[in-house]
Design a protein around this motif. Structure first.
Motif, short mmCIF file in Angstrom:
data_model
loop_
_atom_site.label_atom_id
_atom_site.label_comp_id
_atom_site.label_asym_id
_atom_site.label_seq_id
_atom_site.Cartn_x
_atom_site.Cartn_y
_atom_site.Cartn_z
N ILE A 65 0.83 -1.21 0.00
CA ILE A 65 0.00 0.00 0.00
C ILE A 65 0.87 1.25 0.00
O ILE A 65 1.81 1.37 0.78
CB ILE A 65 -0.98 0.00 1.20
N GLY A 66 0.55 2.16 -0.91
CA GLY A 66 1.22 3.44 -0.98
C GLY A 66 0.38 4.50 -0.31
O GLY A 66 -0.81 4.63 -0.60
N VAL A 67 0.99 5.25 0.61
CA VAL A 67 0.29 6.25 1.41
C VAL A 67 0.89 7.63 1.12
O VAL A 67 2.11 7.76 1.05
CB VAL A 67 0.41 5.92 2.91
N PRO A 68 0.06 8.67 0.97
CA PRO A 68 0.59 10.01 0.69
C PRO A 68 1.10 10.70 1.96
O PRO A 68 0.37 11.45 2.61
CB PRO A 68 -0.62 10.74 0.11
N GLY A 69 2.33 10.44 2.31
CA GLY A 69 2.88 11.06 3.51
C GLY A 69 4.16 10.37 3.94
O GLY A 69 4.75 9.57 3.20
N LEU A 70 4.60 10.67 5.14
CA LEU A 70 5.82 10.08 5.69
C LEU A 70 5.51 8.71 6.26
O LEU A 70 4.52 8.53 6.97
CB LEU A 70 6.40 10.99 6.77
N VAL A 71 6.37 7.75 5.95
CA VAL A 71 6.14 6.36 6.36
C VAL A 71 7.40 5.79 6.99
O VAL A 71 8.51 5.97 6.47
CB VAL A 71 5.73 5.49 5.14
N ASP A 72 7.23 5.10 8.10
CA ASP A 72 8.30 4.29 8.68
C ASP A 72 8.18 2.92 8.03
O ASP A 72 7.28 2.14 8.37
CB ASP A 72 8.13 4.19 10.19
N THR A 73 9.06 2.63 7.08
CA THR A 73 8.92 1.39 6.31
C THR A 73 9.29 0.15 7.12
O THR A 73 8.97 -0.97 6.71
CB THR A 73 9.79 1.44 5.04
N ILE A 74 9.95 0.33 8.25
CA ILE A 74 10.29 -0.82 9.11
C ILE A 74 9.05 -1.28 9.87
O ILE A 74 8.74 -2.47 9.94
CB ILE A 74 11.41 -0.45 10.11
N THR A 75 8.32 -0.33 10.44
CA THR A 75 7.14 -0.68 11.24
C THR A 75 5.85 -0.67 10.43
O THR A 75 4.83 -1.20 10.88
CB THR A 75 6.97 0.31 12.40
N GLY A 76 5.88 -0.06 9.23
CA GLY A 76 4.66 0.06 8.44
C GLY A 76 3.71 1.10 8.97
O GLY A 76 2.50 1.06 8.72
N GLU A 77 4.25 2.09 9.68
CA GLU A 77 3.43 3.15 10.27
C GLU A 77 3.49 4.41 9.42
O GLU A 77 4.56 4.82 8.98
CB GLU A 77 3.92 3.46 11.68
N VAL A 103 1.47 -7.16 5.04
CA VAL A 103 1.15 -5.86 4.45
C VAL A 103 2.40 -4.98 4.51
O VAL A 103 3.01 -4.84 5.58
CB VAL A 103 -0.01 -5.16 5.20
N TYR A 104 2.79 -4.43 3.37
CA TYR A 104 3.97 -3.58 3.28
C TYR A 104 3.53 -2.17 2.90
O TYR A 104 2.70 -1.99 2.01
CB TYR A 104 4.95 -4.14 2.24
N VAL A 105 4.11 -1.18 3.57
CA VAL A 105 3.67 0.20 3.42
C VAL A 105 4.85 1.09 3.06
O VAL A 105 5.94 0.95 3.61
CB VAL A 105 3.02 0.74 4.72
N ASP A 106 4.63 2.01 2.12
CA ASP A 106 5.65 3.01 1.79
C ASP A 106 4.92 4.25 1.28
O ASP A 106 3.71 4.23 1.06
CB ASP A 106 6.61 2.47 0.73
N ASN A 107 5.68 5.30 1.08
CA ASN A 107 5.13 6.51 0.46
C ASN A 107 4.65 6.19 -0.95
O ASN A 107 5.31 5.45 -1.69
CB ASN A 107 6.21 7.59 0.44
#
Length: 235
Positions: A65-77, A103-107
């Motif tokens: 999932i790509g999120v519009p903002g700052l992401v901690d890619t280690i925690t997925g927050e 679930v993997y999260v990044d900008n």
């Protein structure tokens, strides 16, 4: 056993979901309006519902999932997203607990740049910058063949560079950021401010950027002026 993944592009305006096969080809795709007004829990519940519809062939290997903002890619927050009005939202944990898959999260723009580098127009290049213009403005950087996030994941936050001290209030809390002048949101807002009876945009619901560009292609002078202003700011 299914070997596809599900990709999610979570924007401040719309939510896009797609099946992705191992060769990078897309399967089914769908688009929805992002229910930003429902807050983080409501938006993630919406994401879980629409992603689950892609599970007809069985659970995917993972969800990205790509999120519009700052992401901690280690925690997925997601640590901060002005356009979603989020702070410290544990996206990977909350979605993973519902969907039952990793679930993997990044900008969002980082992921767009990575995809363009591996599968699109950026193939074969060691360095590239990808700029996206939507609800906000963002950039993704590939340097020496690798995604560059910078300190705190903020390397591509182009939209929050201050360009006009007297400009409009930005969703990040500051005034006159780049995305207040030439994002899709800003283009629609500017057209609404300038609309007059001689324009194709007069007397209609507040136009979005798509409507402004459509009117500009039809020769509408007001729409063309709005587009010229946006291009000047961006350039």
């Amino acid at each position: 056993m299914p070997d596809y993944t599900v990709g999610v592009d979570l924007g401040g305006t719309k939510l896009l979901v797609a099946q992705v096969h191992p060769d990078g080809q897309l399967g089914s795709t769908s688009s929805y309006r992002t229910a930003v007004e429902d807050g983080p829990e409501g938006v993630l519940a919406q994401v879980a519902r629409v992603v689950s519809r892609e599970f007809e062939e069985g659970p995917p290997v993972a969800v990205g999932i790509g999120v519009p903002g700052l992401v901690d890619t280690i925690t997925g927050e997601c640590t901060f997203s002005p356009n979603l009005h989020w702070q410290q939202v544990p996206v990977a944990r909350l979605l993973g607990s519902v969907l039952g898959v990793p679930v993997y999260v990044d900008n969002d723009v980082n992921l767009a740049a990575l995809a363009e580098h591996r599968l699109g127009a950026g193939q074969g290049y060691r360095d590239l910058i990808m700029v996206t213009i939507g609800t906000g403005i963002g950039a993704g950087l590939i340097l020496d063949g690798k995604l560059y996030r910078g300190s705190g994941g903020s390397a591509g936050e182009l939209g929050h560079l201050p360009v006009d001290p007297q400009g409009a209030q930005c969703t990040c809390g500051r005034r006159g950021c780049l995305e207040t002048t030439c994002s899709g949101t800003a283009i629609g807002r500017r057209a609404t401010q300038l609309a007059h009876p001689a324009s194709l945009l007069w007397g209609k619901p507040p136009p979005d950027a798509r409507a402004v560009f459509a009117a500009a292609r039809q020769g509408d002078e007001l729409a063309r002026e709005v587009v010229r202003e946006a291009v000047d700011w961006l350039g």
